[in-house]
Write a protein that holds these residues in place. Structure first.
Motif, PDB file in Angstrom:
ATOM      1  N   GLU A  85       0.804  -1.194  -0.063  1.00  0.00           N
ATOM      2  CA  GLU A  85      -0.121  -0.116   0.072  1.00  0.00           C
ATOM      3  C   GLU A  85       0.819   1.148  -0.134  1.00  0.00           C
ATOM      4  O   GLU A  85       1.931   1.396   0.669  1.00  0.00           O
ATOM      5  CB  GLU A  85      -0.987  -0.010   1.135  1.00  0.00           C
ATOM      6  CG  GLU A  85      -1.982   1.067   1.083  1.00  0.00           C
ATOM      7  CD  GLU A  85      -2.632   1.272   2.412  1.00  0.00           C
ATOM      8  OE1 GLU A  85      -2.131   1.691   3.557  1.00  0.00           O
ATOM      9  OE2 GLU A  85      -3.679   1.351   2.252  1.00  0.00           O
ATOM     10  N   PHE A  86       0.376   2.236  -0.945  1.00  0.00           N
ATOM     11  CA  PHE A  86       1.143   3.460  -1.071  1.00  0.00           C
ATOM     12  C   PHE A  86       0.221   4.615  -0.656  1.00  0.00           C
ATOM     13  O   PHE A  86      -0.905   4.628  -0.718  1.00  0.00           O
ATOM     14  CB  PHE A  86       1.820   3.520  -2.162  1.00  0.00           C
ATOM     15  CG  PHE A  86       2.876   2.448  -2.791  1.00  0.00           C
ATOM     16  CD1 PHE A  86       4.074   2.521  -2.448  1.00  0.00           C
ATOM     17  CD2 PHE A  86       2.140   1.379  -3.546  1.00  0.00           C
ATOM     18  CE1 PHE A  86       4.604   1.339  -2.935  1.00  0.00           C
ATOM     19  CE2 PHE A  86       2.949   0.312  -3.770  1.00  0.00           C
ATOM     20  CZ  PHE A  86       4.440   0.184  -3.613  1.00  0.00           C
ATOM     21  N   VAL A  87       0.762   5.716  -0.274  1.00  0.00           N
ATOM     22  CA  VAL A  87       0.066   6.997   0.035  1.00  0.00           C
ATOM     23  C   VAL A  87       0.535   7.979  -0.857  1.00  0.00           C
ATOM     24  O   VAL A  87       1.899   8.159  -0.939  1.00  0.00           O
ATOM     25  CB  VAL A  87       0.024   7.619   1.537  1.00  0.00           C
ATOM     26  CG1 VAL A  87      -0.559   8.759   1.674  1.00  0.00           C
ATOM     27  CG2 VAL A  87      -0.325   6.376   2.463  1.00  0.00           C
ATOM     28  N   PHE A  88      -0.448   8.510  -1.766  1.00  0.00           N
ATOM     29  CA  PHE A  88       0.017   9.422  -2.790  1.00  0.00           C
ATOM     30  C   PHE A  88       0.084  10.846  -2.226  1.00  0.00           C
ATOM     31  O   PHE A  88      -1.013  11.312  -1.505  1.00  0.00           O
ATOM     32  CB  PHE A  88      -0.841   9.476  -3.905  1.00  0.00           C
ATOM     33  CG  PHE A  88      -0.604  10.345  -4.914  1.00  0.00           C
ATOM     34  CD1 PHE A  88       0.363  10.466  -5.683  1.00  0.00           C
ATOM     35  CD2 PHE A  88      -1.267  11.764  -5.092  1.00  0.00           C
ATOM     36  CE1 PHE A  88       0.566  11.318  -6.752  1.00  0.00           C
ATOM     37  CE2 PHE A  88      -1.080  12.749  -5.940  1.00  0.00           C
ATOM     38  CZ  PHE A  88      -0.160  12.705  -6.870  1.00  0.00           C
ATOM     39  N   LEU A  89       1.119  11.733  -2.081  1.00  0.00           N
ATOM     40  CA  LEU A  89       1.262  12.817  -1.452  1.00  0.00           C
ATOM     41  C   LEU A  89       1.329  14.072  -2.535  1.00  0.00           C
ATOM     42  O   LEU A  89       2.341  13.805  -3.291  1.00  0.00           O
ATOM     43  CB  LEU A  89       2.093  12.983  -0.223  1.00  0.00           C
ATOM     44  CG  LEU A  89       2.053  12.055   0.964  1.00  0.00           C
ATOM     45  CD1 LEU A  89       3.240  12.145   1.717  1.00  0.00           C
ATOM     46  CD2 LEU A  89       0.616  12.281   1.537  1.00  0.00           C
ATOM     47  N   ALA A  90       0.528  14.780  -2.795  1.00  0.00           N
ATOM     48  CA  ALA A  90       0.661  16.111  -3.586  1.00  0.00           C
ATOM     49  C   ALA A  90       1.590  17.139  -2.863  1.00  0.00           C
ATOM     50  O   ALA A  90       0.988  17.522  -2.002  1.00  0.00           O
ATOM     51  CB  ALA A  90      -0.600  16.445  -4.080  1.00  0.00           C
ATOM     52  N   VAL A  91       2.754  17.400  -3.275  1.00  0.00           N
ATOM     53  CA  VAL A  91       3.377  18.329  -2.829  1.00  0.00           C
ATOM     54  C   VAL A  91       4.012  19.045  -3.538  1.00  0.00           C
ATOM     55  O   VAL A  91       4.193  19.081  -4.729  1.00  0.00           O
ATOM     56  CB  VAL A  91       4.548  17.720  -1.659  1.00  0.00           C
ATOM     57  CG1 VAL A  91       3.978  17.017  -0.593  1.00  0.00           C
ATOM     58  CG2 VAL A  91       5.488  16.991  -2.629  1.00  0.00           C
ATOM     59  N   SER A  92       4.109  20.278  -3.184  1.00  0.00           N
ATOM     60  CA  SER A  92       5.118  21.555  -3.880  1.00  0.00           C
ATOM     61  C   SER A  92       6.207  22.099  -3.257  1.00  0.00           C
ATOM     62  O   SER A  92       6.548  21.905  -2.064  1.00  0.00           O
ATOM     63  CB  SER A  92       4.159  22.648  -4.115  1.00  0.00           C
ATOM     64  OG  SER A  92       3.926  23.628  -2.969  1.00  0.00           O
ATOM     65  N   PRO A  93       7.279  22.708  -3.681  1.00  0.00           N
ATOM     66  CA  PRO A  93       8.391  23.270  -2.987  1.00  0.00           C
ATOM     67  C   PRO A  93       7.776  24.245  -1.821  1.00  0.00           C
ATOM     68  O   PRO A  93       8.844  24.313  -0.700  1.00  0.00           O
ATOM     69  CB  PRO A  93       9.063  24.154  -4.077  1.00  0.00           C
ATOM     70  CG  PRO A  93       8.731  23.501  -5.114  1.00  0.00           C
ATOM     71  CD  PRO A  93       7.388  23.015  -5.231  1.00  0.00           C
ATOM     72  N   LYS A  94       6.710  24.726  -1.819  1.00  0.00           N
ATOM     73  CA  LYS A  94       6.324  25.591  -0.516  1.00  0.00           C
ATOM     74  C   LYS A  94       5.440  24.906   0.365  1.00  0.00           C
ATOM     75  O   LYS A  94       4.811  25.574   1.330  1.00  0.00           O
ATOM     76  CB  LYS A  94       5.543  26.870  -1.155  1.00  0.00           C
ATOM     77  CG  LYS A  94       6.248  27.816  -2.229  1.00  0.00           C
ATOM     78  CD  LYS A  94       5.505  28.903  -2.654  1.00  0.00           C
ATOM     79  CE  LYS A  94       6.384  29.828  -3.404  1.00  0.00           C
ATOM     80  NZ  LYS A  94       5.551  31.031  -3.968  1.00  0.00           N
ATOM     81  N   PRO A 128       6.902  16.086   9.550  1.00  0.00           N
ATOM     82  CA  PRO A 128       5.658  15.867  10.066  1.00  0.00           C
ATOM     83  C   PRO A 128       4.570  14.795   9.202  1.00  0.00           C
ATOM     84  O   PRO A 128       3.583  14.738  10.127  1.00  0.00           O
ATOM     85  CB  PRO A 128       4.896  17.375  10.109  1.00  0.00           C
ATOM     86  CG  PRO A 128       5.219  17.873   9.006  1.00  0.00           C
ATOM     87  CD  PRO A 128       7.136  17.300   8.600  1.00  0.00           C
ATOM     88  N   VAL A 129       4.959  14.327   8.149  1.00  0.00           N
ATOM     89  CA  VAL A 129       4.045  13.455   7.505  1.00  0.00           C
ATOM     90  C   VAL A 129       4.933  11.966   7.256  1.00  0.00           C
ATOM     91  O   VAL A 129       5.924  12.089   6.856  1.00  0.00           O
ATOM     92  CB  VAL A 129       4.101  14.065   6.172  1.00  0.00           C
ATOM     93  CG1 VAL A 129       2.883  13.187   5.114  1.00  0.00           C
ATOM     94  CG2 VAL A 129       3.110  15.349   6.185  1.00  0.00           C
ATOM     95  N   CYS A 130       4.057  11.170   7.732  1.00  0.00           N
ATOM     96  CA  CYS A 130       4.449   9.767   7.433  1.00  0.00           C
ATOM     97  C   CYS A 130       4.576   9.322   5.921  1.00  0.00           C
ATOM     98  O   CYS A 130       3.291   9.588   5.384  1.00  0.00           O
ATOM     99  CB  CYS A 130       3.724   8.719   8.275  1.00  0.00           C
ATOM    100  SG  CYS A 130       4.141   7.018   7.932  1.00  0.00           S
ATOM    101  N   PRO A 131       5.577   8.883   5.362  1.00  0.00           N
ATOM    102  CA  PRO A 131       5.505   8.677   3.907  1.00  0.00           C
ATOM    103  C   PRO A 131       4.763   7.221   3.694  1.00  0.00           C
ATOM    104  O   PRO A 131       4.361   7.000   2.537  1.00  0.00           O
ATOM    105  CB  PRO A 131       7.092   8.417   3.469  1.00  0.00           C
ATOM    106  CG  PRO A 131       7.587   8.187   4.977  1.00  0.00           C
ATOM    107  CD  PRO A 131       6.917   8.766   5.781  1.00  0.00           C
ATOM    108  N   ASN A 132       4.630   6.433   4.822  1.00  0.00           N
ATOM    109  CA  ASN A 132       3.834   5.275   4.371  1.00  0.00           C
ATOM    110  C   ASN A 132       2.303   5.546   4.645  1.00  0.00           C
ATOM    111  O   ASN A 132       1.554   4.961   3.621  1.00  0.00           O
ATOM    112  CB  ASN A 132       4.268   4.373   5.658  1.00  0.00           C
ATOM    113  CG  ASN A 132       3.589   2.821   5.484  1.00  0.00           C
ATOM    114  OD1 ASN A 132       3.612   2.216   4.351  1.00  0.00           O
ATOM    115  ND2 ASN A 132       2.882   2.281   6.364  1.00  0.00           N
ATOM    116  N   CYS A 133       1.695   5.994   5.556  1.00  0.00           N
ATOM    117  CA  CYS A 133       0.396   6.186   5.543  1.00  0.00           C
ATOM    118  C   CYS A 133      -0.022   7.762   5.520  1.00  0.00           C
ATOM    119  O   CYS A 133      -1.494   7.908   5.539  1.00  0.00           O
ATOM    120  CB  CYS A 133      -0.295   5.375   6.923  1.00  0.00           C
ATOM    121  SG  CYS A 133       0.444   6.595   8.372  1.00  0.00           S
TER     122      CYS A 133
END
Length: 272
Positions: free
Chosen positions: A72-81, A108-113
């Protein structure tokens, strides 16, 4: 990362996943500008987004959960800011409060969940189970994968999943934390594998697991196990004795299971 990212079991993929339930070219994630999509590349076991199977190109949003095989992967939408990636790693690892995954301290964000340490954890709705804990969810995932393999007659594949589940099940049985409904489902699937592959080691594992918690398997499970030729009758006989010793069945299904065990014991005693 902009562009295409192919996930699969092949070393030629951008992301290689060592999992027998993952196809060589399983899925493709495409990022164009601020838009992201995922596509199933005709895999055998499919792709799920937030617990739902997809059959077309599907858009991805921040924190969407992607299930491929047993992963299972979690998709995180991030930007440089994005403030979630502003903190730098201190070089130490911390463990996620939700899934216990280790990741750099300071992030602060878990890359797994996807859990943020600065807010209260949300109740998971994956697989339709609200507030399910990690161990129960993992067990349920394995059961779903096993049943899917059994449904299409992939017995060796189902056995590989059962092998992965065995250690976790043994541990949870030892501490008395195995969910009864999950255990019943698991024993049913394991008995089908034992019967089809004529595997004595799965027969003994099922019986010893039941003996450990002093619980009789269902009559259907016993019926399947009785079709497997045994070289070591004594192991099964000891397990049966441990299960039925001083046990008073509280329900009809339990009574049928014990009756089936006692009949099986008579047969095994004659064969010794």
């Amino acid at each position: 990362m902009q562009g295409d990212t192919v996930l699969g079991r092949s070393p030629e993929c951008h992301v290689t996943i060592e999992d027998p339930l993952v196809s060589r070219m399983h899925a493709r994630i495409v990022i164009q500008g601020s838009q992201a999509t995922i596509q199933d590349l005709g895999s055998r076991n499919g792709v799920r987004v937030n617990g739902e199977p997809i059959d077309t190109v599907t858009g991805l949003r921040d924190r969407d959960r992607i299930r491929i095989g047993m992963q299972e992967f979690v998709f995180l939408a991030v930007s440089p800011k994005d403030p979630r990636i502003a903190s730098k790693s201190t070089g130490f690892l911390q463990h996620c409060e939700r899934c216990d995954y280790p990741y750099p301290e300071g992030s602060p964000v878990c890359p797994n969940c996807g859990y943020e340490a600065t807010r209260e954890p949300e109740e998971s709705t994956l697989s339709g189970v609200v507030g399910d804990n990690k161990a129960n969810w993992a067990s349920q995932l394995l059961l779903e994968l096993m049943d899917r393999a059994l449904a299409v007659g992939r017995w060796e594949e189902a056995e590989q999943v059962l092998k992965r589940a065995r250690a976790a099940v043994d541990e949870r049985l030892a501490i008395g934390e195995m969910d009864p409904s999950q255990l019943s489902q698991l024993l049913g699937s394991a008995s089908k594998i034992a019967q089809t592959l004529q595997a004595e080691h799965w027969v003994t594992w099922i019986m010893e697991s039941c003996a450990r918690i002093r619980r009789a398997p269902s009559a259907d499970v016993v019926a399947r196990l009785r079709t497997v030729p045994l070289r070591h009758h004594d192991v099964v006989i000891r397990a049966i004795d441990a299960i039925v010793e001083e046990q008073v069945p509280a329900a009809r299904d339990e009574a049928l299971g014990i009756a089936a065990l006692l009949q099986w014991r008579k047969e095994l005693s004659v064969q010794e």
